[in-house]
Design a protein around this motif. Structure first.
Motif, PDB file in Angstrom:
ATOM      1  N   ARG A 158      31.021  40.518  39.995  1.00  0.00           N
ATOM      2  CA  ARG A 158      31.768  39.688  40.939  1.00  0.00           C
ATOM      3  C   ARG A 158      33.084  39.188  40.354  1.00  0.00           C
ATOM      4  NH1 ARG A 158      26.856  37.472  39.542  1.00  0.00           N
ATOM      5  NH2 ARG A 158      26.771  35.420  38.555  1.00  0.00           N
ATOM      6  N   CYS A 159      33.130  38.990  39.044  1.00  0.00           N
ATOM      7  CA  CYS A 159      34.384  38.588  38.401  1.00  0.00           C
ATOM      8  C   CYS A 159      35.318  39.782  38.210  1.00  0.00           C
ATOM      9  CB  CYS A 159      34.096  37.928  37.062  1.00  0.00           C
ATOM     10  SG  CYS A 159      33.382  36.280  37.186  1.00  0.00           S
ATOM     11  N   VAL A 160      34.774  40.871  37.695  1.00  0.00           N
ATOM     12  CA  VAL A 160      35.582  42.061  37.452  1.00  0.00           C
ATOM     13  C   VAL A 160      36.219  42.547  38.751  1.00  0.00           C
ATOM     14  CG1 VAL A 160      35.518  44.480  36.736  1.00  0.00           C
ATOM     15  CG2 VAL A 160      34.267  42.752  35.417  1.00  0.00           C
ATOM     16  N   GLN A 161      35.433  42.608  39.825  1.00  0.00           N
ATOM     17  CA  GLN A 161      35.954  43.089  41.098  1.00  0.00           C
ATOM     18  C   GLN A 161      37.018  42.165  41.676  1.00  0.00           C
ATOM     19  OE1 GLN A 161      32.522  43.643  43.592  1.00  0.00           O
ATOM     20  NE2 GLN A 161      31.799  45.428  42.441  1.00  0.00           N
ATOM     21  N   THR A 162      36.917  40.882  41.376  1.00  0.00           N
ATOM     22  CA  THR A 162      37.901  39.923  41.883  1.00  0.00           C
ATOM     23  C   THR A 162      39.288  40.193  41.323  1.00  0.00           C
ATOM     24  OG1 THR A 162      36.229  38.209  42.239  1.00  0.00           O
ATOM     25  CG2 THR A 162      38.512  37.464  41.973  1.00  0.00           C
TER      26      THR A 162
END
Length: 230
Positions: free
Chosen positions: A58-62
């Motif tokens: 969820r962080c990487v994709q953000t």
């Protein structure tokens, strides 16, 4: 001064309903994906030096669209992970709120440890140490750091000089950006919980440390700026 942009990850299908802690395999939903695209646009005019992220999806994709737009390599750091929620991981928030220990989380987090997991004091020590390492690595740089809601709030709390028991007063919405400046062992909170477009002020060249401006000089020794307002 190192300018650090703290980014909370975007929306997932479980945001606000489950304490997912360090659970992996939770991607952004369609709302979070839209937030990620808008995030890259919000940074237009702000040239970043480096980009770091918690390794969770969820962080990487953000920040993947931001990394592509800025042509930066995205570096993942375990130290930027969400708090280890121990046996509370994956539990519905509506159930956790009925526990006696939940009151301690809200009122005296300095004494709380997640059962089988991490304390807030340990989390603060972990993430502050990583932010300080990043700041030393990128002196005078502008660095974006993608992490989790409680981690952003703990960092804002620390750099504002408030006691850890006050960290719940900080706000970090999904896909929000908060900004801190770090230089010479000093720090200041420059922006909290921006979700619309206040980042453009950081695209105007070098940002002076607030304490240096107040003292009449800048970090690089240049003379003080004239007051153009008279």
């Amino acid at each position: 001064m190192t300018t650090v942009f703290l980014i909370r990850h975007g929306l997932t299908g479980q945001t606000g309903t489950v304490l997912y802690g360090r659970t992996g395999g939770i991607p952004l939903d369609h709302r979070g994906q839209a937030q990620a695209q808008r995030l890259a646009t919000r940074f237009e005019g702000v040239k970043l030096t480096a980009l770091y992220s918690s390794p969770l999806e969820r962080c990487v994709q953000t920040v993947q669209p931001l990394a592509a737009a800025q042509r930066l390599h995205l570096e993942e750091r375990d130290e930027l992970l969400e708090m280890d929620a121990g046996t509370w991981t994956g539990k519905p928030l509506k159930r956790l709120r009925h526990l006696k220990a939940w009151h301690e989380v809200q009122t005296s987090p300095s004494t709380f440890r997640f059962p089988g997991g991490e304390s807030f004091a340990e989390a603060r020590e972990r993430v502050v140490a990583e932010i300080e390492r990043i700041a030393k690595r990128h002196r005078q740089g502008r660095v974006a750091v993608a992490t989790h809601g409680d981690i952003v709030r703990v960092l804002l709390n620390h750099y504002s000089g408030a006691p850890i028991d006050a960290f719940q007063r900080m706000v970090a919405d999904t896909a929000s950006v908060s900004v801190i400046g770090i230089a010479g062992g000093r720090a200041a909170v420059l922006l909290i919980n921006d979700t619309v477009g206040a980042l453009r002020r950081f695209g105007r060249g070098q940002i002076d440390a607030p304490w240096e401006v107040a003292g009449g000089s800048t970090l690089n020794g240049a003379p003080p700026r004239k007051n153009l307002r008279g």
